[in-house]
Design a protein around this motif. Structure first.
Motif, PDB file in Angstrom:
ATOM      1  N   SER A 106      32.565 -25.802  35.499  1.00 12.92           N
ATOM      2  CA  SER A 106      31.930 -26.540  34.403  1.00 12.92           C
ATOM      3  C   SER A 106      32.792 -27.650  33.812  1.00 12.92           C
ATOM      4  CB  SER A 106      31.569 -25.585  33.285  1.00 12.92           C
ATOM      5  OG  SER A 106      32.759 -25.062  32.711  1.00 12.92           O
ATOM      6  N   LYS A 107      34.133 -27.471  33.875  1.00 11.41           N
ATOM      7  CA  LYS A 107      35.085 -28.367  33.203  1.00 11.41           C
ATOM      8  C   LYS A 107      34.765 -28.502  31.716  1.00 11.41           C
ATOM      9  CE  LYS A 107      37.567 -29.353  36.809  1.00 11.41           C
ATOM     10  NZ  LYS A 107      38.940 -28.841  36.923  1.00 11.41           N
ATOM     11  N   HIS A 108      34.233 -27.426  31.154  1.00  8.93           N
ATOM     12  CA  HIS A 108      33.839 -27.436  29.744  1.00  8.93           C
ATOM     13  C   HIS A 108      34.990 -26.914  28.895  1.00  8.93           C
ATOM     14  CE1 HIS A 108      31.586 -26.620  26.074  1.00  8.93           C
ATOM     15  NE2 HIS A 108      30.568 -27.300  26.580  1.00  8.93           N
ATOM     16  N   MET A 109      35.165 -27.503  27.713  1.00  9.55           N
ATOM     17  CA  MET A 109      36.251 -27.116  26.827  1.00  9.55           C
ATOM     18  C   MET A 109      36.155 -25.648  26.407  1.00  9.55           C
ATOM     19  SD  MET A 109      38.992 -28.227  25.288  1.00  9.55           S
ATOM     20  CE  MET A 109      38.931 -29.998  25.016  1.00  9.55           C
ATOM     21  N   PHE A 110      34.923 -25.119  26.293  1.00  8.24           N
ATOM     22  CA  PHE A 110      34.727 -23.726  25.899  1.00  8.24           C
ATOM     23  C   PHE A 110      35.443 -22.791  26.869  1.00  8.24           C
ATOM     24  CE2 PHE A 110      32.282 -19.778  26.370  1.00  8.24           C
ATOM     25  CZ  PHE A 110      32.301 -19.311  25.068  1.00  8.24           C
ATOM     26  N   LEU A 135      43.676 -31.314  30.558  1.00 10.13           N
ATOM     27  CA  LEU A 135      42.658 -31.623  29.560  1.00 10.13           C
ATOM     28  C   LEU A 135      42.954 -32.937  28.834  1.00 10.13           C
ATOM     29  CD1 LEU A 135      42.169 -28.049  28.087  1.00 10.13           C
ATOM     30  CD2 LEU A 135      40.420 -29.374  29.283  1.00 10.13           C
ATOM     31  N   LYS A 136      44.247 -33.228  28.641  1.00  7.04           N
ATOM     32  CA  LYS A 136      44.618 -34.468  27.949  1.00  7.04           C
ATOM     33  C   LYS A 136      44.195 -35.708  28.746  1.00  7.04           C
ATOM     34  CE  LYS A 136      48.742 -35.098  26.301  1.00  7.04           C
ATOM     35  NZ  LYS A 136      48.376 -36.006  25.185  1.00  7.04           N
ATOM     36  N   VAL A 137      44.155 -35.577  30.063  1.00  2.51           N
ATOM     37  CA  VAL A 137      43.683 -36.691  30.893  1.00  2.51           C
ATOM     38  C   VAL A 137      42.207 -36.968  30.597  1.00  2.51           C
ATOM     39  CG1 VAL A 137      43.238 -37.457  33.264  1.00  2.51           C
ATOM     40  CG2 VAL A 137      45.357 -36.232  32.706  1.00  2.51           C
ATOM     41  N   LYS A 138      41.462 -35.873  30.415  1.00  3.34           N
ATOM     42  CA  LYS A 138      40.020 -36.000  30.164  1.00  3.34           C
ATOM     43  C   LYS A 138      39.738 -36.354  28.714  1.00  3.34           C
ATOM     44  CE  LYS A 138      35.649 -33.613  31.067  1.00  3.34           C
ATOM     45  NZ  LYS A 138      34.992 -32.379  31.547  1.00  3.34           N
ATOM     46  N   TYR A 139      40.564 -35.812  27.787  1.00  3.71           N
ATOM     47  CA  TYR A 139      40.361 -36.045  26.356  1.00  3.71           C
ATOM     48  C   TYR A 139      41.655 -36.597  25.749  1.00  3.71           C
ATOM     49  CZ  TYR A 139      36.604 -32.657  27.309  1.00  3.71           C
ATOM     50  OH  TYR A 139      35.523 -31.987  27.830  1.00  3.71           O
ATOM     51  N   PRO A 140      42.010 -37.861  26.041  1.00  2.85           N
ATOM     52  CA  PRO A 140      43.319 -38.397  25.621  1.00  2.85           C
ATOM     53  C   PRO A 140      43.492 -38.511  24.109  1.00  2.85           C
ATOM     54  CG  PRO A 140      41.922 -40.124  26.548  1.00  2.85           C
ATOM     55  CD  PRO A 140      41.228 -38.846  26.822  1.00  2.85           C
ATOM     56  N   GLU A 141      42.402 -38.587  23.357  1.00  2.00           N
ATOM     57  CA  GLU A 141      42.503 -38.753  21.905  1.00  2.00           C
ATOM     58  C   GLU A 141      42.314 -37.437  21.146  1.00  2.00           C
ATOM     59  OE1 GLU A 141      43.470 -41.656  20.824  1.00  2.00           O
ATOM     60  OE2 GLU A 141      43.381 -42.356  22.905  1.00  2.00           O
ATOM     61  N   HIS A 142      42.246 -36.345  21.865  1.00  4.64           N
ATOM     62  CA  HIS A 142      41.973 -35.041  21.235  1.00  4.64           C
ATOM     63  C   HIS A 142      43.251 -34.522  20.572  1.00  4.64           C
ATOM     64  CE1 HIS A 142      40.609 -31.005  20.519  1.00  4.64           C
ATOM     65  NE2 HIS A 142      39.455 -31.205  21.138  1.00  4.64           N
ATOM     66  N   GLU A 143      43.326 -34.610  19.239  1.00  2.16           N
ATOM     67  CA  GLU A 143      44.546 -34.234  18.523  1.00  2.16           C
ATOM     68  C   GLU A 143      44.834 -32.737  18.644  1.00  2.16           C
ATOM     69  OE1 GLU A 143      46.457 -34.491  14.028  1.00  2.16           O
ATOM     70  OE2 GLU A 143      44.867 -35.893  14.608  1.00  2.16           O
ATOM     71  N   GLY A 144      43.771 -31.933  18.733  1.00  5.32           N
ATOM     72  CA  GLY A 144      43.964 -30.494  18.859  1.00  5.32           C
ATOM     73  C   GLY A 144      44.726 -30.113  20.115  1.00  5.32           C
ATOM     74  N   LEU A 145      44.482 -30.838  21.204  1.00  4.71           N
ATOM     75  CA  LEU A 145      45.214 -30.573  22.440  1.00  4.71           C
ATOM     76  C   LEU A 145      46.691 -30.880  22.273  1.00  4.71           C
ATOM     77  CD1 LEU A 145      42.745 -32.062  25.099  1.00  4.71           C
ATOM     78  CD2 LEU A 145      43.140 -29.650  24.571  1.00  4.71           C
ATOM     79  N   ASN A 146      46.983 -31.970  21.580  1.00  2.00           N
ATOM     80  CA  ASN A 146      48.386 -32.325  21.352  1.00  2.00           C
ATOM     81  C   ASN A 146      49.100 -31.278  20.501  1.00  2.00           C
ATOM     82  OD1 ASN A 146      48.410 -34.818  22.769  1.00  2.00           O
ATOM     83  ND2 ASN A 146      47.334 -35.799  21.072  1.00  2.00           N
ATOM     84  N   ARG A 147      48.400 -30.778  19.490  1.00  2.00           N
ATOM     85  CA  ARG A 147      48.998 -29.736  18.645  1.00  2.00           C
ATOM     86  C   ARG A 147      49.290 -28.482  19.474  1.00  2.00           C
ATOM     87  NH1 ARG A 147      44.840 -31.268  14.873  1.00  2.00           N
ATOM     88  NH2 ARG A 147      43.705 -29.329  15.330  1.00  2.00           N
ATOM     89  N   GLU A 148      48.325 -28.093  20.291  1.00  2.00           N
ATOM     90  CA  GLU A 148      48.508 -26.892  21.110  1.00  2.00           C
ATOM     91  C   GLU A 148      49.638 -27.091  22.113  1.00  2.00           C
ATOM     92  OE1 GLU A 148      47.926 -23.138  21.617  1.00  2.00           O
ATOM     93  OE2 GLU A 148      46.349 -24.154  20.489  1.00  2.00           O
TER      94      GLU A 148
END
Length: 576
Positions: A106-110, A135-148
């Motif tokens: 699915s490549k879904h974040m869930f 995931l950062k490649v797919k969602y480069p602006e996702h701040e939650g990923l950076n925090r994690e």
């Protein structure tokens, strides 16, 4: 000495937590989702999986999921369901494999979140970092990923990578949240100086309450409680966030100031906006420590917790446990019954209902509630086990044995703790039914599964001593039970009786005297005391103890050892 029914009930009062309920909810959730998407053809088959889980037939449920997977190999939900079940059973390797398949399909974040949590559970932080980087490649602006990613770098001992990422992110788009996460990384690395440097710049300026909570923690760690209180109070004034009262209470607790601690807790517990689980964690911590607050104040906090979060059943369970601890067993049972009426698959709540029944001396009610719980949770090993205690309380050993043997048959996937308790109880029941060889085998299995099963250690030792069999083994097990619970008069009495059978009367006297100091109202202990004194040729002293034992038997209208004690008094000597 053996107090089977009492000791088993006592041992289980505060044990066991939810397990099967979570498994059942897995498929229930998927089915509800599927019913809103009528085109999903596998919904009925998932219902069959749910039915298997409810019956405790996990392997068959997983086999059904394998069959569904073969029919629908591209459906991510099925792999996710398998992963959840396998993870709950502790099979993290296969859980990860199926979670990875769900994400790949699915490549879904869930599904990515679920996979990441499994990597954390396995401590496979490198894989977690790899997933986040993908995931950062797919969602480069996702701040939650950076925090994690910052946190995982630190946990994986890659602090330099965390610092590089933090520098890159803050130079491009600084935020109070990123500063907070980096300070948390430093705190977890015990680098309080660096954390304090970041947080001090935010003090009095940010609206993020955790900044003030973390600064308070650092000041407290530096043994500066006044500074800790001051910064938390500044945070409360600045943000008006009631969750900071929990930090304030924690600081007062560490200072040994219980009254202001309680005042702060009341404000936090009375605020609906403060997260339930933060309150729950705090009060559970208080329960697990030496008494800091009175039972009345603890009860008031629990009542407030339930009033503000009535739909979270764990709060009601906590309220009931405090009522029970305070001696209000009937009221506690009402609370637990309310929980099972809301969720009849809440195994721990049924266990508490049954135990309060037993605590009230109502074995019939324990059996009734146990059988009712089993209607909703067929063949559940925990409920079978606890229901068996009700039958044992009525001395219906055959029915109790049947329950336990069924529990054992369905306990293959349970933890060793529960399986050990089942075997230990079978040992007790087989003894009552004069099936000594099977009793010994059951006890051996119980102790092999859990060397800390104190009831099995004690009862096995006592019955071996009564039969004058394997006395060295009995002595070893009895000593181990005292090491586990050094203030138990029952276990001291057992060891004294083993020594008595070994002819070590002087040593036996030492232990029985310690036991009697702790319990002066047990006819069995006093009778044993007299027996040991008699063997030491102290007949007058022995007569005194036997008479005390006889008086207790008369008052309690017990006929257990009445005739034997009378014979000892009459003959003025020990009688087998």
């Amino acid at each position: 000495m053996n107090f089977y029914y009492f000791m088993m009930n006592k041992q289980l009062i505060y044990s066991f937590r939810k397990y099967l309920m979570l498994l059942v909810c897995i498929c229930t959730t998927l089915i509800v989702q599927a019913q809103t998407e009528s085109e999903v053809a596998y919904r009925e088959e998932l219902k069959a999986v749910e039915a298997k889980l409810r019956e405790g037939r996990f392997q068959e449920g997983l086999q059904l999921l394998d069959d569904i997977t073969a029919k629908y190999p591209e459906v991510a939900d099925i792999y996710y369901a398998k992963s959840l079940i396998l993870g709950q059973r502790g099979n993290y390797d296969e859980a990860v494999q199926n979670a990875a398949l769900a994400y790949d399909k699915s490549k879904h974040m869930f599904y990515a979140n679920h996979l990441l949590e499994l990597y954390k559970s396995k401590k496979d932080l490198a894989k977690g970092i790899e997933l986040l980087q993908d995931l950062k490649v797919k969602y480069p602006e996702h701040e939650g990923l950076n925090r994690e990613l910052l946190i995982l770098y630190a946990e994986n001992k890659q602090l330099d990578q965390a610092q590089k990422l933090y520098g890159k992110l803050t130079s491009a788009n600084p935020s109070d949240t990123l500063h907070l996460v980096m300070s948390e990384v430093y705190i977890n690395s015990k680098d309080f100086t660096s954390a304090k440097k970041i947080l001090t710049k935010l003090d009095g300026k940010t609206m993020i309450p955790d900044v003030y909570g973390y600064l308070g923690y650092i000041h407290a760690n530096e043994n500066k409680p006044k500074e800790a209180l001051a910064v938390i109070e500044r945070g409360i004034k600045r943000t008006n966030d009631k969750s900071l009262y929990l930090d304030l209470a924690d600081t007062y607790k560490n200072m040994g100031k219980t009254e202001p601690m309680y005042t702060a807790l009341k404000i936090a517990f009375d605020a609906s906006e403060v997260v339930f689980w933060d309150k729950y964690k705090f009060i559970m911590g208080l329960m697990n420590e030496e008494q800091i607050l009175s039972d009345d104040k603890m009860q008031l906090l629990a009542n407030s917790l339930v009033a503000r979060h009535p739909d979270i059943l764990e709060g009601q369970i906590l309220k009931g446990e405090l009522l029970w601890k305070g001696g209000n067993a009937a009221e506690a049972r009402s609370v637990f019954l309310n929980v099972v009426s809301s969720n009849p698959r809440y195994i721990n709540a049924w266990r508490l209902v049954i135990n309060t029944d037993l605590g009230l001396g109502q074995a019939d009610e324990a059996i009734k509630h146990g059988l009712e719980g089993l209607k909703y949770n067929p063949n559940n090993p925990q409920l079978l086990y606890f229901t068996s205690l009700g039958f044992a309380g009525k001395q219906d050993y055959e029915s109790s044995k049947g329950m336990l043997e069924t529990a054992l048959n369905y306990s293959e996937n349970e933890n060793n703790y529960l399986r050990s308790l089942i075997y230990g109880s079978l040992g007790d029941l087989y003894h009552e039914l004069k099936m000594e060889n099977m009793s010994d085998a059951a006890y051996d299995e119980a102790i092999a599964l859990d060397s800390l099963n104190v009831s099995a250690l004690n009862n096995y030792a006592y019955y071996l001593a009564v039969r004058k069999k394997d006395l060295e083994k009995a002595a070893d097990f009895s000593k181990r039970s005292i090491e586990i619970e050094p203030n138990s008069a029952t276990y001291m009495d057992t060891y004294a009786w083993v020594l008595f059978q070994q002819g070590e009367y002087q040593e036996a006297l030492k232990w029985i005297e310690e036991a009697v100091k702790l319990n002066k109202t047990s006819a069995v202990l006093l009778e044993h005391y007299g027996d040991i004194l008699s063997k030491l040729n102290r007949e007058k002293d022995a007569l005194v103890q036997w008479q005390k034992a006889l008086d207790i038997e008369i008052k309690s209208e017990s006929k257990g050892s009445f005739a034997k004690i009378q014979q000892k008094i009459k003959e003025k000597k020990y009688v087998e």
